[in-house]
Design an enzyme around this catalytic site. Structure first.
Site, PDB file in Angstrom:
ATOM      1  N   HIS A  93     111.432  11.734  43.676  1.00  0.00           N
ATOM      2  CA  HIS A  93     110.926  12.900  44.396  1.00  0.00           C
ATOM      3  C   HIS A  93     109.742  12.607  45.337  1.00  0.00           C
ATOM      4  O   HIS A  93     109.826  12.784  46.549  1.00  0.00           O
ATOM      5  CB  HIS A  93     110.457  13.967  43.393  1.00  0.00           C
ATOM      6  CG  HIS A  93     111.458  14.329  42.353  1.00  0.00           C
ATOM      7  ND1 HIS A  93     112.522  15.173  42.608  1.00  0.00           N
ATOM      8  CD2 HIS A  93     111.563  13.988  41.042  1.00  0.00           C
ATOM      9  CE1 HIS A  93     113.226  15.339  41.490  1.00  0.00           C
ATOM     10  NE2 HIS A  93     112.665  14.626  40.534  1.00  0.00           N
TER      11      HIS A  93
HETATM   12  C1  BDR Z   1     108.344  16.956  40.488  1.00  0.00           C
HETATM   13  O1  BDR Z   1     107.909  17.197  39.149  1.00  0.00           O
HETATM   14  C2  BDR Z   1     107.336  16.041  38.597  1.00  0.00           C
HETATM   15  O2  BDR Z   1     107.865  15.801  37.343  1.00  0.00           O
HETATM   16  C3  BDR Z   1     107.563  14.921  39.579  1.00  0.00           C
HETATM   17  O3  BDR Z   1     106.447  14.057  39.602  1.00  0.00           O
HETATM   18  C4  BDR Z   1     107.764  15.619  40.893  1.00  0.00           C
HETATM   19  O4  BDR Z   1     106.530  15.821  41.558  1.00  0.00           O
HETATM   20  C5  BDR Z   1     109.846  17.050  40.541  1.00  0.00           C
HETATM   21  O5  BDR Z   1     110.282  18.299  40.144  1.00  0.00           O
END
Ligand code: BDR
Ligand code: CA
Length: 313
Positions: A243
């Site tokens: 992400h």
């Molecule tokens: C987001 O949530 C976190 O767990 C990850 O770091 C990312 O920023 C994804 O949904």
């Protein structure tokens, strides 16, 4: 040489946050003015420590790291140890950091930095819940028109949610903060799950990072090996979504991404759909366009960029 883009990284590391920080620190086009930690994936005392661990891994212990909000504006903190492990950075065996946390609060650092640089020259890169940013905006609204833009990982629309059926983690943890940010009139570039679910850490891509053969390459591969196991089981894919580095990659190569300007409104009332990002993708309302919402990514180009940059550290 053109001026480097000044950024503040607001983050809750998290393996994918860690890779985003490494990508930023490896990129000469970017000047990381500071890293502000927020509670999210794990509690604050771990996220701020993890941020320092990553700066040291990158060989950049002079990077200022600040501690921010310990909990969301109104709700209790929800964390994600099931995804990130107990420390938030499970995977590699990284040493305890020896660099110190900066004195002062992250929110003051954000305000002071934005006020002391020329208007329109500082970009906020947000990789976690938006609590620190909302607190800064509420405390000193003069910063809003001075912020060049916010590039954020958060939300989802076509892919829906990852922590509830309708909400993505960063927005769900602090929907009220997200509501402040989306109502701030600051230009926003948004990387929702619709993009990040296409940036998969396939075996081949992780092996290419491991093959860099440096401590950073090895540690990154180990971070990703740990991080992807949760989502591989959940989605049945080869690799998991990477992400947060999408935020930094957009600053370096925006042509890797495509999307459109639309209205994004945050659900803050409904128990069932709390934290949903209601995106008017098809322009069925006359609500103002307040974000550039990305939907597609050239994933091979993204991983090629990431691998090339990590090799510089
Ligand atoms: C987001 O949530 C976190 O767990 C990850 O770091 C990312 O920023 C994804 O949904
Ligand atoms: Ca994150």
């Amino acid at each position: 040489m053109t001026a480097r883009q000044k950024i503040i990284i607001d983050t809750d590391p998290g393996q994918d946050d860690a890779v985003a920080i490494l990508l930023a620190l490896a990129s000469p086009e970017l000047e990381v003015l500071g890293i502000t930690a927020v509670a999210g994936n794990v509690p604050l005392h771990l996220t701020e420590r993890n941020a320092r661990k990553i700066c040291e891994l990158a060989g950049r212990p002079e990077t200022p790291v600040f501690k921010g909000a310990i909990r969301p504006l109104l709700r209790h903190l929800v964390t994600a140890e099931a995804v990130h492990g107990k420390t938030g950075l499970d995977g590699p065996d990284l040493p305890e950091p020896s660099m110190k946390l900066q004195p002062g609060h992250a929110v003051d650092f954000i305000i002071d930095t934005v006020m002391h640089h020329n208007a329109g020259t500082v970009t906020l890169c947000t990789l976690g819940p938006l609590t620190n940013i909302a607190l800064a905006l509420n405390r000193d609204p003069r910063i809003a028109p001075r912020i060049q833009r916010i590039v954020m990982m958060g939300g989802g629309y076509f892919e829906q949610g990852n922590v509830t059926p309708s909400a993505e983690f960063n927005i769900y943890v602090d929907p009220h903060a997200a509501d402040v940010v989306f109502g701030s009139h600051i230009p926003i570039v948004m990387m929702p799950l619709d993009v990040t679910h296409k940036a998969l850490t396939t075996r081949k891509r992780v092996d290419a990072i491991r093959a860099i053969g440096t401590p950073v390459g090895k540690a990154t591969a180990e971070l990703l090996d740990f991080f992807e196991r949760f989502d591989e089981t959940k989605y049945g894919t080869d690799g998991g979504p990477l992400h947060d580095p999408c935020v930094i990659a957009w600053l370096l190569k925006p042509e890797l991404f495509s999307g459109r300007e639309c209205n994004v409104t945050i659900e803050t009332m409904s128990e069932l759909t709390l934290g949903a990002t209601v995106i008017d993708w098809w322009y069925v309302t006359d609500r103002p366009r307040n974000a550039h919402v990305m939907r597609d990514i050239d994933a091979d180009g993204f991983f090629a960029l990431l691998t090339e940059r990590l090799a510089r550290l």
